[in-house]
Write an enzyme that holds these catalytic residues in place. Structure first.
Site, mmCIF file in Angstrom:
data_model
loop_
_atom_site.group_PDB
_atom_site.id
_atom_site.type_symbol
_atom_site.label_atom_id
_atom_site.label_comp_id
_atom_site.label_asym_id
_atom_site.label_seq_id
_atom_site.Cartn_x
_atom_site.Cartn_y
_atom_site.Cartn_z
ATOM 1 N N ASP A 117 5.792 -43.378 3.186
ATOM 2 C CA ASP A 117 4.712 -42.807 3.992
ATOM 3 C C ASP A 117 3.655 -43.864 4.312
ATOM 4 O OD1 ASP A 117 3.710 -43.084 1.413
ATOM 5 O OD2 ASP A 117 3.470 -40.942 1.065
ATOM 6 N N ASN A 176 -0.537 -31.987 -6.743
ATOM 7 C CA ASN A 176 -0.168 -30.720 -6.096
ATOM 8 C C ASN A 176 1.340 -30.637 -5.832
ATOM 9 O OD1 ASN A 176 0.257 -32.443 -3.962
ATOM 10 N ND2 ASN A 176 -1.286 -31.542 -2.612
ATOM 11 N N HIS A 223 3.205 -32.881 -4.249
ATOM 12 C CA HIS A 223 3.743 -33.550 -3.055
ATOM 13 C C HIS A 223 4.621 -34.741 -3.443
ATOM 14 C CE1 HIS A 223 -0.057 -36.316 -2.400
ATOM 15 N NE2 HIS A 223 0.776 -36.867 -3.253
ATOM 16 N N GLU A 251 2.749 -32.024 1.670
ATOM 17 C CA GLU A 251 1.773 -31.185 0.994
ATOM 18 C C GLU A 251 2.304 -29.749 0.872
ATOM 19 O OE1 GLU A 251 -0.277 -33.010 -0.330
ATOM 20 O OE2 GLU A 251 -1.861 -33.820 0.933
HETATM 21 P P1 PGA Z 1 -0.434 -41.887 -7.769
HETATM 22 O O1 PGA Z 1 -0.043 -41.025 -6.490
HETATM 23 O O2 PGA Z 1 0.766 -42.672 -8.139
HETATM 24 O O3 PGA Z 1 -1.570 -42.751 -7.317
HETATM 25 O O4 PGA Z 1 -0.825 -40.904 -8.833
HETATM 26 C C1 PGA Z 1 1.183 -40.383 -6.491
HETATM 27 C C2 PGA Z 1 1.304 -39.521 -5.260
HETATM 28 O O5 PGA Z 1 0.286 -38.991 -4.781
HETATM 29 O O6 PGA Z 1 2.431 -39.346 -4.769
#
Ligand code: PGA
Length: 256
Positions: A78, A147, A149, A154
């Site tokens: 992404d 959450n 994702h 999302e």
């Molecule tokens: P993080 O993010 O590794 O910074 O916790 C993970 C994500 O949001 O997919």
């Protein structure tokens, strides 16, 4: 390496390791095993704080002369939208500084959704076609949002099948504000592989660390399968490896 704990859940193998270095080493080992099997395949990379321990281990292996990534094609999950590639919070920039500047992936063989694209929908279509055109999409690396994702998919009512242009939820913007000077600087949109795009990879490697990921890891791996927790789709994938530290594993171990 020795494993602190290994749990087999049908199609999902879970490793629980002690500390970030061991998480990084285990994840790198899974990556390298796939690379050995298919040194000219496509690999999907992830950003965020979680995979950094794995990237550091890969850089160590490269410096020791035991890792060769010269044959791979590298995709990325992404990118924020809109964002300049030179912005130090862009995922393009992150991947360069955290991994690609230190190993031998051919720059011509790197692809990431273009946060500078004038037409985001056309860019999603281009990117989706590029991922689907690869004849050997060997492994996708994933982190997980609090959450649920994966990528920036999302919580929603249907699993996104393809690369899509999304609005980030308030909780994601808040979670990512730690990387920016102010929450107002966090982009509110992104271009992300869909859940369907991710599920095409032959293997999935999910990494999660820290107590904030404990609940959602249990929901993803042994909870109901729902697009409100995008990572729960992994229960339907044929070959998933999950690498956790003890904090992230706590709720999962309590539910088994
Ligand atoms: P993080 O993010 O590794 O910074 O916790 C993970 C994500 O949001 O997919």
């Amino acid at each position: 390496m020795t494993t602190a704990q290994r749990i087999d859940l049908n199609n999902i193998t879970v490793y629980v390791e002690e500390g970030l270095d061991a998480v990084g080493e285990r994840a790198a080992e899974v990556f390298c095993a796939a690379l050995d099997e298919a040194p000219t395949a496509s690999f999907g990379f992830a950003t965020g704080s979680t995979p950094v321990c794995m990237y550091q281990d890969l850089i160590k292996r490269y410096n020791a002369g035991t890792l060769d990534m010269s044959g791979i094609k590298a995709f990325n999950l992404d990118e924020y939208y809109p964002i300049q590639k030179t912005n130090d919070q862009s995922y393009e920039y992150f991947m360069s500084t955290e991994l690609f500047n230190h190993v031998n992936v051919d720059p011509a063989n790197r692809d990431i959704p273009n946060g500078e694209a004038a037409d985001p929908e056309a860019e999603c279509a281009r990117y989706e076609a590029a991922v689907r055109a690869t004849d050997n999409y060997k492994l996708q690396i994933l982190g997980i949002g609090e959450n649920g994702h994966i990528g920036f998919n999302e919580p929603t009512d249907t699993f996104p099948a393809k690369t899509n242009h999304v609005d980030l939820t308030a909780s994601t913007i808040e979670a990512n504000a730690r990387f920016f000077d102010s929450i107002d600087d966090v982009p509110t949109q992104a271009l992300t592989m869909g859940v369907g795009t991710i599920m095409q990879a032959e293997k999935i490697l999910l990494i999660a660390t820290g107590p904030k990921k404990s609940q959602i890891i249990a929901d993803c791996l042994v909870g109901g399968i729902t697009p409100h927790v995008a990572g729960s789709a992994l229960q339907l994938h044929r070959d998933v490896t999950v690498v956790l530290d003890a904090d992230a594993a706590q709720e999962l171990l309590a539910r088994l």
